[in-house]
Design a protein around this motif. Structure first.
Motif, PDB file in Angstrom:
ATOM      1  N   SER A   1      -2.118 -22.718 -16.386  1.00  0.00           N
ATOM      2  CA  SER A   1      -3.487 -22.223 -16.546  1.00  0.00           C
ATOM      3  C   SER A   1      -3.951 -21.310 -15.419  1.00  0.00           C
ATOM      4  N   ALA A   2      -3.364 -21.473 -14.264  1.00  0.00           N
ATOM      5  CA  ALA A   2      -3.808 -20.662 -13.124  1.00  0.00           C
ATOM      6  C   ALA A   2      -2.995 -19.384 -12.972  1.00  0.00           C
ATOM      7  N   SER A   3      -2.198 -19.022 -13.983  1.00  0.00           N
ATOM      8  CA  SER A   3      -1.339 -17.833 -13.867  1.00  0.00           C
ATOM      9  C   SER A   3      -2.123 -16.598 -13.464  1.00  0.00           C
TER      10      SER A   3
ATOM     11  N   THR B   1     -11.415 -14.257 -14.381  1.00  0.00           N
ATOM     12  CA  THR B   1     -10.140 -14.904 -14.707  1.00  0.00           C
ATOM     13  C   THR B   1     -10.254 -16.422 -14.641  1.00  0.00           C
ATOM     14  N   TRP B   2     -11.236 -16.932 -13.917  1.00  0.00           N
ATOM     15  CA  TRP B   2     -11.466 -18.373 -13.922  1.00  0.00           C
ATOM     16  C   TRP B   2     -11.949 -18.832 -15.299  1.00  0.00           C
ATOM     17  N   GLY B   3     -12.584 -17.928 -16.039  1.00  0.00           N
ATOM     18  CA  GLY B   3     -12.935 -18.267 -17.416  1.00  0.00           C
ATOM     19  C   GLY B   3     -11.692 -18.444 -18.263  1.00  0.00           C
TER      20      GLY B   3
ATOM     21  N   LEU C   1      -7.652 -22.546 -20.510  1.00  0.00           N
ATOM     22  CA  LEU C   1      -6.315 -23.128 -20.530  1.00  0.00           C
ATOM     23  C   LEU C   1      -6.325 -24.576 -20.044  1.00  0.00           C
ATOM     24  N   MET C   2      -7.159 -24.879 -19.081  1.00  0.00           N
ATOM     25  CA  MET C   2      -7.196 -26.220 -18.508  1.00  0.00           C
ATOM     26  C   MET C   2      -7.755 -27.256 -19.483  1.00  0.00           C
TER      27      MET C   2
ATOM     28  N   GLU D   1      -1.950 -14.772  -9.813  1.00  0.00           N
ATOM     29  CA  GLU D   1      -1.539 -13.380  -9.689  1.00  0.00           C
ATOM     30  C   GLU D   1      -2.653 -12.524  -9.084  1.00  0.00           C
ATOM     31  N   ALA D   2      -3.902 -12.810  -9.463  1.00  0.00           N
ATOM     32  CA  ALA D   2      -5.025 -12.047  -8.907  1.00  0.00           C
ATOM     33  C   ALA D   2      -5.152 -12.286  -7.401  1.00  0.00           C
ATOM     34  N   ARG D   3      -5.027 -13.549  -6.992  1.00  0.00           N
ATOM     35  CA  ARG D   3      -5.131 -13.877  -5.565  1.00  0.00           C
ATOM     36  C   ARG D   3      -3.974 -13.283  -4.771  1.00  0.00           C
ATOM     37  N   LEU D   4      -2.763 -13.399  -5.327  1.00  0.00           N
ATOM     38  CA  LEU D   4      -1.611 -12.818  -4.643  1.00  0.00           C
ATOM     39  C   LEU D   4      -1.724 -11.302  -4.594  1.00  0.00           C
TER      40      LEU D   4
END
Length: 516
Positions: free
Chosen positions: A436-438, A121-123, A128-129, A442-445
């Motif tokens: 961009s970090a959506s 997901t960082w990809g 997005l960034m 969500e993955a971390r939460l």
């Protein structure tokens, strides 16, 4: 009122209804500077709700069902108009497809590269960034040198990037090629959107805008369908490589098509006016129109970034991890996932088309509010027991893309003519940067919410996505209510669209003062 006086058509209920045709290039190219006096600010906020509820349907001579008929406007389009529109639509669809190729195949890519889904997901986040960089570079280029060759350049560069993605062997290589893709993706939206909508008949704008953004859904469908088609190719578990190689070939078709179509007539007219403007300001090599835009658009620019941050949070929050949720949390099979994604995105395409055209009756802002409320009604069933209640996600997606269907026409009617590609692309991509970090958020939460009785790696993504989207929908309602609206503002520099002036009563002064 004088009969048959030819002026730019700006509807009497528009925020800028008191404008008139001016031969001066600067007045035609740029918006007015914002009035930041205390009285103007107070008046602006006091009129947000009244203007929101002063719907265009109240000012239409035609019956509501006549206005909703999209064929009225589409019949005015020439063959060249249709070429421009479909070139823009398909470029945007390919852009979305290439983006979602990662989202739909994230678990397989993670397994191949021996990293977690969160790492993949960082990809997505990286793409997005970096999109703002592409929006700046190609936005300036498209406004100065033309839409045509910038379009071809971006599509052409997609080819090696997508081929390269299919050949990556390490996580670092994956991030590298996706970073380059992010820059190109940032360039594609404004060029595609302006190509599709610039110079189109005023009465066709709403229908065309409503159809344009659903190209995002169409791209998602293509990504999911071809992901399924290539799932058993190449090596076991590495069919995603074939998916990226295939997507590279689609860019060749668009490059060839665009090379056969001339430059946008509206850009040619704008370029001539900007040349005269720069010459009058004794500048040749430096485009002073960009500096003038900063002076006149800065407050609007800030608002649009906030608005498009919300727009982007709605889609990324509801979609980026949806397939991962179906796979990991609900154990949905590949065939069923394909059906769910395809049907939900068809729902998005229908929603965009319907609500884009509905804004001809309700106005741009009110239609967005309605879409957010509609989507909110389907939040709970969409993300709880998602494998059984996937029908609710179809409606939720229809509401989200319905709001997006209005975004393009709202944006192109609001920004100035001199640098519309730069501004449109930059506000959209900065909004993407904010959102961009959506997927990662969500993955971390989700990792903090373990499913009851499940193993340590089974997270409750559904609960997180439901809460997250609810907050975003609320933000969007507040943000769009507080914004301006320039319904049917003339975006045509060449002034092809001329209509008879309608008598504007004393309410014109109130509407004209409502701009900040």
């Amino acid at each position: 009122m004088k009969d048959k006086v030819e002026v730019e058509h700006i509807s009497p209920y528009s925020s800028s209804s008191n404008q008139s045709v001016q031969s001066d290039d600067a007045n035609d190219l740029f918006n007015e500077k914002p009035d930041l006096s205390l009285a103007s600010i107070k008046h602006y906020f006091a009129t947000r709700i009244p203007n929101l509820l002063d719907m265009p349907v109240y000012h239409q001579e035609k019956k509501w069902y006549q206005v909703l008929n999209p064929m009225t406007g589409l019949r005015e389009m020439s063959t060249l108009d249709w070429h421009f529109y479909f070139l823009g639509f398909l470029a945007w669809s390919l852009d979305a497809m290439d983006f979602f190729c990662v989202s739909v195949s994230a678990p397989e890519i993670a397994t191949t590269l021996q990293v977690s889904v969160t790492d993949i997901t960082w990809g997505v986040t990286l793409v997005l960034m970096l999109r703002s960089i592409g929006a700046i570079i190609f936005g300036i280029a498209a406004d100065r040198f033309g839409r045509k060759w910038c379009y071809i350049a971006v599509c052409g560069l997609f080819i090696p990037v997508e081929i390269g993605t299919g050949f990556v062997q390490t996580y670092q290589q994956f991030l590298g090629v996706r970073a380059i893709f992010g820059i190109l993706m940032g360039a594609m939206y404004p060029i595609a959107m302006i190509t599709a909508l610039e110079g189109q008949p005023t009465v066709a704008r709403s229908a065309l805008s409503g159809l344009f953004i659903p190209g995002y859904c169409f791209g998602y469908i293509l990504a999911m369908v071809f992901y399924r088609a290539f799932s058993g190719t190449y090596k076991e578990g590495e069919g995603w490589r074939s998916l990226f190689w295939f997507s590279a070939g689609l860019s060749v078709l668009l490059c060839t098509w665009r090379a056969c179509i001339p430059e946008s007539p509206d850009f040619v007219q704008t370029r001539e006016k900007k040349k005269r403007y720069n010459k009058s300001n004794k500048t040749t090599f430096i485009d002073k129109s960009v500096l003038q835009t900063l002076k006149t658009e800065w407050l609007l620019f800030v608002y649009l970034v906030l608005l498009y941050s919300g727009f982007n949070f709605t889609t990324h929050g509801a979609q980026d991890l949806y397939v991962t949720m179906l796979t990991k949390q609900f154990g949905v099979s590949l065939n069923k996932k394909t059906v769910i994604v395809v049907v939900s995105n068809i729902g998005g395409m229908i929603g965009g088309s319907l609500m884009g055209n509905a804004s001809e009756l309700l106005g741009r802002r009110l239609t967005v509010v309605i879409c957010m409320l509609f989507s909110g009604a389907f939040l709970y069933p969409s993300f709880f027991n998602a494998d059984q209640n996937w029908w609710a996600y179809v409606f939720l997606n229809g509401g989200i893309i319905g709001a997006w269907g209005i975004s393009s026409v709202y944006l192109v009617e609001t920004v100035n003519k001199a640098n519309r590609t730069l501004i449109s692309g930059l506000v959209y991509q900065l909004g993407n940067l904010v959102s961009s970090a959506s997927a990662t958020i969500e993955a971390r939460l989700g990792e903090r919410f373990l499913l009851e009785g499940a193993s340590d790696d089974m997270f409750d993504y559904g609960k997180v996505m439901c809460i997250f989207c609810g907050a975003v929908f609320s933000y969007m309602i507040v943000c769009i209510i507080l914004g301006p609206e320039k319904f049917h503002n003339n975006i045509d520099v060449s002034n092809k669209q001329r209509v008879q002036v309608e008598e504007i009563d004393s309410d014109e002064d109130i509407n004209s003062k409502s701009r900040v």
